[in-house]
Design a protein around this motif. Structure first.
Motif, PDB file in Angstrom:
ATOM      1  N   GLU A  14      -2.281   3.226  -6.054  1.00 24.98           N
ATOM      2  CA  GLU A  14      -2.501   4.708  -5.650  1.00 24.98           C
ATOM      3  C   GLU A  14      -3.508   4.570  -4.426  1.00 24.98           C
ATOM      4  OE1 GLU A  14      -3.164   7.890  -8.314  1.00 24.98           O
ATOM      5  OE2 GLU A  14      -2.824   6.564 -10.204  1.00 24.98           O
ATOM      6  N   ARG A  24      -1.657  10.640  -9.893  1.00 22.05           N
ATOM      7  CA  ARG A  24      -0.277  10.758 -10.004  1.00 22.05           C
ATOM      8  C   ARG A  24       0.006  11.843 -11.356  1.00 22.05           C
ATOM      9  NH1 ARG A  24       1.342   4.553  -8.591  1.00 22.05           N
ATOM     10  NH2 ARG A  24       1.258   4.682  -6.196  1.00 22.05           N
ATOM     11  N   VAL A  63       2.138  10.543  -2.678  1.00 19.62           N
ATOM     12  CA  VAL A  63       3.460  10.401  -2.992  1.00 19.62           C
ATOM     13  C   VAL A  63       4.601  10.265  -1.887  1.00 19.62           C
ATOM     14  CG1 VAL A  63       5.432  11.411  -4.538  1.00 19.62           C
ATOM     15  CG2 VAL A  63       3.326  11.905  -5.244  1.00 19.62           C
ATOM     16  N   LEU A  72       7.834  10.372 -10.879  1.00 16.77           N
ATOM     17  CA  LEU A  72       6.590  10.712 -11.561  1.00 16.77           C
ATOM     18  C   LEU A  72       6.864  12.002 -12.783  1.00 16.77           C
ATOM     19  CD1 LEU A  72       3.984  11.242  -8.859  1.00 16.77           C
ATOM     20  CD2 LEU A  72       4.254   9.314 -10.541  1.00 16.77           C
TER      21      LEU A  72
END
Length: 254
Positions: A14, A24, A63, A72
């Motif tokens: 991340e 996320r 993302v 996700l």
């Protein structure tokens, strides 16, 4: 060697800020909420960013692609499918697989758009945990690995097939204008078709008397047909186990 952009999102860290603005999990939950409220087609990077109060380019920092967003979302649903490990009996494969099947059904009923909308989404860690739970549940059958894997797939096929059909039937009950269809008129049409002689099996099923009463009788308990069908699938697995034992297969695991 794969570039970072082509790696599954789970293999990429991340954003490396000390306190990232979004996680996320937050992004996935927001996307699920949009799809539940407005349909899968309403999900876009722009819409998710707007719901989070961020710019679209900011969301891309977390993302990279729409495919990552779908991954996700899929994994967030699989998290709903998962059961606490202590809830799964390890010595009763039938009870364990039933719990997993019901949890899967319930999760996808909460998100009826997902089976079609997330088809082909990349497998994530919660999907792997679900697979692991399924394998643990079926392991107590004592069947060889190839058959255990096949049975996991069969149970998933049953659950997903049931959900797909049920969701479709619910949709068919409503017209494009959003009004309930006329069941009386539909049944009158059905009776006319049966009386025309082209559907002899239906006639034998419902007879020539009060067909509405006959239908109510033969379809009694249909609301529990998931459990009925699941029991039939599990009965078949039990027969397979008995056959393998008769052939000298190893006993179930302790």
């Amino acid at each position: 060697m794969a570039t970072e952009a082509r790696l599954p999102i789970w293999m990429r860290p991340e954003p490396g800020t000390r306190r990232p603005r979004f996680t996320r999990d937050q992004i996935a939950a927001t996307a699920l909420a949009i799809a539940d409220a407005d349909g899968f087609e309403a999900v876009s990077m722009r819409r998710v960013a707007a719901e989070l109060g961020a710019g679209t380019m900011t969301l891309y920092h977390y993302v990279s692609t729409k495919d990552d967003l779908l991954a996700l979302m899929d994994d967030a649903i699989m998290a709903e499918v998962l059961l606490p490990d202590e809830a799964l009996p390890r010595d009763d494969w039938r009870a364990a697989t039933s719990l997993i099947a019901r949890s899967s059904r319930d999760a996808f009923f909460r998100h009826p758009w997902a089976l079609e909308g997330l088809r082909g989404a990349r497998f994530g860690p919660n999907g792997m945990r679900h697979f692991e739970q399924s394998l643990v549940a079926i392991e107590a059958t004592g069947l060889p690995p190839r058959e255990r894997l096949a049975l996991v797939a069969i149970l998933d096929d049953y659950v997903f097939g049931f959900v797909t059909r049920e969701v479709g039937e619910r949709s068919e009950r409503t017209t494009a204008e959003g009004t309930e269809w006329d069941e009386e008129a539909a049944f009158d049409y059905l009776e006319g078709m049966i009386d025309g002689g082209d559907f002899p099996a239906m006639r034998r099923l419902l007879g020539d008397g009060d067909r509405r009463a006959a239908w109510a009788d033969v379809s009694a308990g249909w609301s529990d047909r998931f459990e009925h069908g699941l029991a039939i699938v599990l009965d078949g697995i039990e027969l397979l186990i008995e056959r393998r034992r008769a052939d000298g297969a190893p006993p179930p695991l302790p």
